[in-house]
Design a protein around this motif. Structure first.
Motif, PDB file in Angstrom:
ATOM      1  N   ALA A 237       3.985   1.823  21.461  1.00 28.64           N
ATOM      2  CA  ALA A 237       5.082   1.615  20.501  1.00 28.64           C
ATOM      3  C   ALA A 237       6.203   0.731  21.047  1.00 28.64           C
ATOM      4  O   ALA A 237       6.674  -0.162  20.335  1.00 28.64           O
ATOM      5  CB  ALA A 237       5.619   2.951  20.017  1.00 28.64           C
ATOM      6  N   PRO A 238       6.656   0.917  22.290  1.00 31.06           N
ATOM      7  CA  PRO A 238       7.716   0.033  22.805  1.00 31.06           C
ATOM      8  C   PRO A 238       7.283  -1.430  22.882  1.00 31.06           C
ATOM      9  O   PRO A 238       8.076  -2.332  22.613  1.00 31.06           O
ATOM     10  CB  PRO A 238       8.009   0.587  24.199  1.00 31.06           C
ATOM     11  N   TYR A 239       6.028  -1.675  23.235  1.00 29.91           N
ATOM     12  CA  TYR A 239       5.529  -3.055  23.291  1.00 29.91           C
ATOM     13  C   TYR A 239       5.480  -3.656  21.893  1.00 29.91           C
ATOM     14  O   TYR A 239       5.882  -4.798  21.677  1.00 29.91           O
ATOM     15  CB  TYR A 239       4.121  -3.105  23.892  1.00 29.91           C
ATOM     16  N   LEU A 240       4.982  -2.891  20.949  1.00 31.80           N
ATOM     17  CA  LEU A 240       4.847  -3.372  19.578  1.00 31.80           C
ATOM     18  C   LEU A 240       6.205  -3.724  18.971  1.00 31.80           C
ATOM     19  O   LEU A 240       6.319  -4.681  18.211  1.00 31.80           O
ATOM     20  CB  LEU A 240       4.131  -2.323  18.726  1.00 31.80           C
ATOM     21  N   SER A 241       7.225  -2.981  19.333  1.00 25.88           N
ATOM     22  CA  SER A 241       8.552  -3.227  18.766  1.00 25.88           C
ATOM     23  C   SER A 241       9.099  -4.601  19.152  1.00 25.88           C
ATOM     24  O   SER A 241      10.015  -5.103  18.506  1.00 25.88           O
ATOM     25  CB  SER A 241       9.524  -2.123  19.189  1.00 25.88           C
ATOM     26  N   THR A 242       8.535  -5.223  20.177  1.00 29.48           N
ATOM     27  CA  THR A 242       8.993  -6.554  20.606  1.00 29.48           C
ATOM     28  C   THR A 242       8.195  -7.677  19.957  1.00 29.48           C
ATOM     29  O   THR A 242       8.476  -8.847  20.204  1.00 29.48           O
ATOM     30  CB  THR A 242       8.906  -6.699  22.135  1.00 29.48           C
ATOM     31  N   LEU A 243       7.211  -7.322  19.134  1.00 28.62           N
ATOM     32  CA  LEU A 243       6.312  -8.315  18.531  1.00 28.62           C
ATOM     33  C   LEU A 243       6.426  -8.291  17.009  1.00 28.62           C
ATOM     34  O   LEU A 243       5.728  -7.539  16.334  1.00 28.62           O
ATOM     35  CB  LEU A 243       4.864  -8.035  18.942  1.00 28.62           C
ATOM     36  N   PRO A 244       7.295  -9.125  16.453  1.00 28.46           N
ATOM     37  CA  PRO A 244       7.451  -9.132  14.999  1.00 28.46           C
ATOM     38  C   PRO A 244       6.155  -9.528  14.289  1.00 28.46           C
ATOM     39  O   PRO A 244       5.436 -10.409  14.735  1.00 28.46           O
ATOM     40  CB  PRO A 244       8.542 -10.171  14.745  1.00 28.46           C
ATOM     41  N   GLU A 245       5.888  -8.839  13.213  1.00 30.64           N
ATOM     42  CA  GLU A 245       4.791  -9.134  12.299  1.00 30.64           C
ATOM     43  C   GLU A 245       3.398  -8.817  12.848  1.00 30.64           C
ATOM     44  O   GLU A 245       2.404  -9.113  12.198  1.00 30.64           O
ATOM     45  CB  GLU A 245       4.859 -10.585  11.812  1.00 30.64           C
ATOM     46  N   TRP A 246       3.299  -8.219  14.021  1.00 31.17           N
ATOM     47  CA  TRP A 246       2.007  -7.752  14.508  1.00 31.17           C
ATOM     48  C   TRP A 246       1.786  -6.350  13.966  1.00 31.17           C
ATOM     49  O   TRP A 246       2.705  -5.535  13.953  1.00 31.17           O
ATOM     50  CB  TRP A 246       1.954  -7.743  16.035  1.00 31.17           C
ATOM     51  N   SER A 247       0.568  -6.070  13.521  1.00 30.11           N
ATOM     52  CA  SER A 247       0.216  -4.761  12.968  1.00 30.11           C
ATOM     53  C   SER A 247      -0.801  -4.076  13.871  1.00 30.11           C
ATOM     54  O   SER A 247      -1.652  -4.730  14.461  1.00 30.11           O
ATOM     55  CB  SER A 247      -0.413  -4.922  11.587  1.00 30.11           C
ATOM     56  N   VAL A 248      -0.727  -2.766  13.920  1.00 28.57           N
ATOM     57  CA  VAL A 248      -1.708  -1.971  14.651  1.00 28.57           C
ATOM     58  C   VAL A 248      -2.785  -1.535  13.673  1.00 28.57           C
ATOM     59  O   VAL A 248      -2.485  -1.075  12.570  1.00 28.57           O
ATOM     60  CB  VAL A 248      -1.049  -0.732  15.293  1.00 28.57           C
ATOM     61  N   ILE A 249      -4.026  -1.668  14.084  1.00 29.34           N
ATOM     62  CA  ILE A 249      -5.154  -1.258  13.259  1.00 29.34           C
ATOM     63  C   ILE A 249      -5.916  -0.160  14.001  1.00 29.34           C
ATOM     64  O   ILE A 249      -6.378  -0.381  15.135  1.00 29.34           O
ATOM     65  CB  ILE A 249      -6.078  -2.453  12.958  1.00 29.34           C
ATOM     66  N   ASP A 250      -5.998   1.001  13.379  1.00 29.21           N
ATOM     67  CA  ASP A 250      -6.743   2.149  13.930  1.00 29.21           C
ATOM     68  C   ASP A 250      -6.309   2.529  15.345  1.00 29.21           C
ATOM     69  O   ASP A 250      -7.103   3.080  16.107  1.00 29.21           O
ATOM     70  CB  ASP A 250      -8.252   1.862  13.941  1.00 29.21           C
ATOM     71  N   ASP A 251      -5.083   2.228  15.707  1.00 32.57           N
ATOM     72  CA  ASP A 251      -4.562   2.504  17.055  1.00 32.57           C
ATOM     73  C   ASP A 251      -5.430   1.886  18.157  1.00 32.57           C
ATOM     74  O   ASP A 251      -5.337   2.273  19.318  1.00 32.57           O
ATOM     75  CB  ASP A 251      -4.435   4.013  17.319  1.00 32.57           C
ATOM     76  N   ARG A 252      -6.260   0.884  17.798  1.00 36.37           N
ATOM     77  CA  ARG A 252      -7.171   0.290  18.775  1.00 36.37           C
ATOM     78  C   ARG A 252      -7.030  -1.207  18.923  1.00 36.37           C
ATOM     79  O   ARG A 252      -7.587  -1.796  19.845  1.00 36.37           O
ATOM     80  CB  ARG A 252      -8.612   0.608  18.398  1.00 36.37           C
ATOM     81  N   ARG A 253      -6.326  -1.849  17.998  1.00 34.07           N
ATOM     82  CA  ARG A 253      -6.136  -3.303  18.105  1.00 34.07           C
ATOM     83  C   ARG A 253      -4.860  -3.707  17.375  1.00 34.07           C
ATOM     84  O   ARG A 253      -4.348  -2.955  16.549  1.00 34.07           O
ATOM     85  CB  ARG A 253      -7.347  -4.055  17.576  1.00 34.07           C
TER      86      ARG A 253
END
Length: 93
Positions: free
Chosen positions: A10-26
């Motif tokens: 989650a902390p890494y994802l918060s720095t990447l605008p418009e990237w989505s997580v799919i099935d918590d695996r990609r």
């Protein structure tokens, strides 16, 4: 090494605008361009960065102006820190 959990990535994802997580695996992002040539040039730049990093995304050039980048670490069947590092480098293009 096990894949990152949602709490870990989650902390890494918060720095990447418009990237989505799919099935918590990609993670995935769609990039749009003004021309086919621009989209193709982007794909080639992503390929060069991926090769430099030894970490290769799934790249889909569709339509005439859209590119989808999907990142995961196949060896662990999930997300690793490397996926987020490469996503950040791709966003810098």
């Amino acid at each position: 090494m096990p894949p990152l959990t949602r709490a870990q990535f989650a902390p890494y994802l918060s720095t990447l605008p418009e990237w989505s997580v799919i099935d918590d695996r990609r993670i995935e992002k769609i990039f749009k361009f003004g021309t086919f040539a621009d989209a193709l040039a982007f794909v080639n730049k992503v390929g060069a960065i991926a090769e430099e990093n030894g970490h290769h995304p799934d790249i889909n050039l569709f339509g005439w102006n859209k590119v989808t980048i999907t990142l995961s670490t196949h060896a662990i069947d999930g997300l690793s820190e490397n996926d987020f590092i490469l996503a950040s480098k791709i966003d810098e293009i």
